[in-house]
Design an enzyme around this catalytic site. Sequence first.
Site, PDB file in Angstrom:
ATOM      1  N   SER A 229       1.677   9.562  -2.740  1.00  0.00           N
ATOM      2  CA  SER A 229       2.145   9.292  -1.191  1.00  0.00           C
ATOM      3  C   SER A 229       1.400  10.632  -0.536  1.00  0.00           C
ATOM      4  CB  SER A 229       3.552   9.667  -0.917  1.00  0.00           C
ATOM      5  OG  SER A 229       3.802   9.183   0.352  1.00  0.00           O
ATOM      6  N   ASP A 370       4.606  -2.144  -0.091  1.00  0.00           N
ATOM      7  CA  ASP A 370       4.739  -0.857   0.571  1.00  0.00           C
ATOM      8  C   ASP A 370       5.288  -1.105   1.951  1.00  0.00           C
ATOM      9  OD1 ASP A 370       4.709   1.791   1.090  1.00  0.00           O
ATOM     10  OD2 ASP A 370       3.649   2.340  -0.556  1.00  0.00           O
ATOM     11  N   HIS A 402       7.758   1.698  -1.572  1.00  0.00           N
ATOM     12  CA  HIS A 402       7.234   2.948  -1.834  1.00  0.00           C
ATOM     13  C   HIS A 402       7.826   4.095  -2.721  1.00  0.00           C
ATOM     14  CE1 HIS A 402       4.125   5.854  -0.182  1.00  0.00           C
ATOM     15  NE2 HIS A 402       4.982   6.842  -0.085  1.00  0.00           N
TER      16      HIS A 402
END
Length: 471
Positions: A229, A370, A402
């Site tokens: 991320s 996601d 995610h």
Amino acid sequence: MSKAILTECLFHKNMSYNPSIVLGRVVSTFVCAGLWLASIATPTLAVPVRRAAVLPQDDPFYTPPAGYESAAPGDILRTRPVPNKLAAFSAFPQNMANAWQILYRTTDALGNPQATVTTVMEPHNPDTTKLLSYQVAEDSAYQGCAPSYVLQAGTGLSDTASQAELLLMDAALDRGWYVSTPDYEGPISAFTAGIQAGHATLDSIRAVLKSTNVTNVSGNATVAMWGYSGGALASGWAAELQPTYAPELNLAGAAIGGTPGDLNATLYAVNKGLFVGLVPAGIVGLCQQYPELNDYVIANLKPDKKDAFFKANSQCLDADTSQYAFQDMFSYFTDYNVLQGDVAVKILNENKMGQYVPKIPLHMYHSANDEMVPFAPTEALVKQYCSQGVNIEFVKDELSEHIILAITGAADALIWLNDRFNGVPVKKGCTSRTTLTSALDPGALPVFGTVIFNLLGDLLGKPIGPNSIAR
């Protein structure tokens, strides 16, 4: 752990109830529950601290010495042992051999000299020839969220996502690797500023390789990077910038997952959702690096919304999540299409990945579903890299979201990184595969079993290092 993050982690609000999908998430739910139980236990624990934790902006260690601007990028400006033990969720001290902080010279996104800090961790029975640069998903525009601060004991639960990532760093330490985690946003907390993050990451590696007399890390150590991320943003930009900014670094590769290569896509994807707090944090982070964007944003904010919007520069991801959840952040502006203005487009484009070509091999993994970082831009970035000759192993995970993939994708990332450290030849060209869930990939379950067993021990204070892990 904040209620919002816990809800997403445990209950997967967007999940289908198809039994095969539920089954594919059992492992990740188990891990999330373990993290939650750890976090709610923290108020009852007496954590030994050497001194009260001092915020970076109030700590003289973070202020570079006069004349530091003349130092070379990656030069060490000062070092010290970490003031307080590193602790999972600020409450479970981790039994490492040593941990240090290094203040080093770097360069911001505008080419200006800057100083920031990296935290170096030494396991028991270390292999001094292996160094992992682990970039956390700080995802905040406030210096009090820097990993050098929040990973210390006694700093509270303001940034549980970053604090949870210490357990992934433990998994690397348990293999004997040194781990360095830089404050890659720099002293102005320029969240989402890709060039800033890439420079600071590369310079942290330079600094650690020069720290042999302090850390015992070999100056010729094999180095790899890992990030998910926001941490993938930093790692990915470091990979792109390395050939031109730090060509002397011989990096073995990078594992990056849930990569937000297109900020514009991410900002619109999270708007009105649980994690819409990433919108003000991301925009404010860029404002703190780019004065012209700051002026543009202020000029376009509704007067009664300015203070609420810029609250993001004084709090971490947990508070951002709680404050802004499910709001329409673009309604804060007089022009709903504020990101389509010339100033915004220019700076967002400057911080879009794909402008440079990595020369190191990459392991990239992303969830097809996601909800925070859309899959399509990452797929396009992979195709672009492949057309430019980058060696990539790309994994598309069908059942994750995610946060879930941060956990379930970790085993494959560790396996890939282990191969790089052990000199296993890289697959040439690009390979792409689709898996139902990375948690059930070949080789992943044994790694998960070992990692979970060892992390329970790590939380309870067992020595972290290769001679004390389950094999």
